[in-house]
Design a protein around this motif. Structure first.
Motif, PDB file in Angstrom:
ATOM      1  N   UNK A  73       0.931  -1.502   0.378  1.00  0.00           N
ATOM      2  CA  UNK A  73      -0.132  -0.426   0.130  1.00  0.00           C
ATOM      3  C   UNK A  73       0.606   1.521   0.135  1.00  0.00           C
ATOM      4  N   UNK A  74       1.607   1.206   1.090  1.00  0.00           N
ATOM      5  CA  UNK A  74       3.209   2.323   0.759  1.00  0.00           C
ATOM      6  C   UNK A  74       3.297   2.473  -0.688  1.00  0.00           C
ATOM      7  N   UNK A  75       3.822   1.297  -1.114  1.00  0.00           N
ATOM      8  CA  UNK A  75       4.092   1.695  -2.490  1.00  0.00           C
ATOM      9  C   UNK A  75       2.967   2.048  -3.709  1.00  0.00           C
ATOM     10  N   UNK A  76       1.579   1.602  -3.723  1.00  0.00           N
ATOM     11  CA  UNK A  76       1.309   2.352  -4.410  1.00  0.00           C
ATOM     12  C   UNK A  76       0.903   3.411  -4.276  1.00  0.00           C
ATOM     13  N   UNK A  77       1.012   4.048  -2.909  1.00  0.00           N
ATOM     14  CA  UNK A  77       0.303   5.567  -2.240  1.00  0.00           C
ATOM     15  C   UNK A  77       1.329   6.192  -3.419  1.00  0.00           C
ATOM     16  N   UNK A  80       4.367  12.598  -2.374  1.00  0.00           N
ATOM     17  CA  UNK A  80       4.510  12.005  -1.229  1.00  0.00           C
ATOM     18  C   UNK A  80       4.959  12.445   0.455  1.00  0.00           C
ATOM     19  N   UNK A  81       4.327  12.273   1.370  1.00  0.00           N
ATOM     20  CA  UNK A  81       4.479  12.405   2.946  1.00  0.00           C
ATOM     21  C   UNK A  81       5.950  11.838   3.135  1.00  0.00           C
ATOM     22  N   UNK A  82       5.918  11.857   4.889  1.00  0.00           N
ATOM     23  CA  UNK A  82       7.209  11.039   5.007  1.00  0.00           C
ATOM     24  C   UNK A  82       6.558   9.444   5.444  1.00  0.00           C
TER      25      UNK A  82
END
Length: 102
Positions: free
Chosen positions: A83-87, A98-100
């Motif tokens: 999900x982090x990669x997709x974001x 992208x934020x941290x």
């Protein structure tokens, strides 16, 4: 229907977390990778080892979107990383910063 390595409890926990704690990220993912750049709202409704299912709102009308993972997932810990990669990919596609890590 793809096989689902995740129990209903895991699916409920992940979708609840995304919709409750990260609704903006969910919308960005649907806009950037889900082919719905004009969406104004989104929520995650289901997931399995192959991808995630979402409902997006465009011009006041809801429709479903399925976004595949980059690779099949088999363990819960992989979901967050994906999900982090997709974001991050969605932010780049949409021209957002992208934020941290969250």
């Amino acid at each position: 229907m793809p096989s689902n390595p995740f129990s209903p409890e895991v699916v409920a926990a992940v979708t609840g977390h995304m919709n409750g704690d990260h609704p903006e990220d969910t919308l960005i993912i649907c806009r950037g990778l889900g082919g719905r750049p004009e969406a104004t709202a989104a929520r995650m409704t289901d997931l399995d080892g192959e991808g995630g299912d979402y409902v997006v709102t465009v011009d006041g009308v809801e429709s479903t979107v399925r976004i595949p993972w980059g690779a099949p997932l088999t363990e819960r810990a992989q979901i967050r990383k994906e999900v982090v990669r997709m974001y991050r990919e969605s932010c780049l596609a949409l021209g957002l910063t992208p934020r941290g890590e969250h």
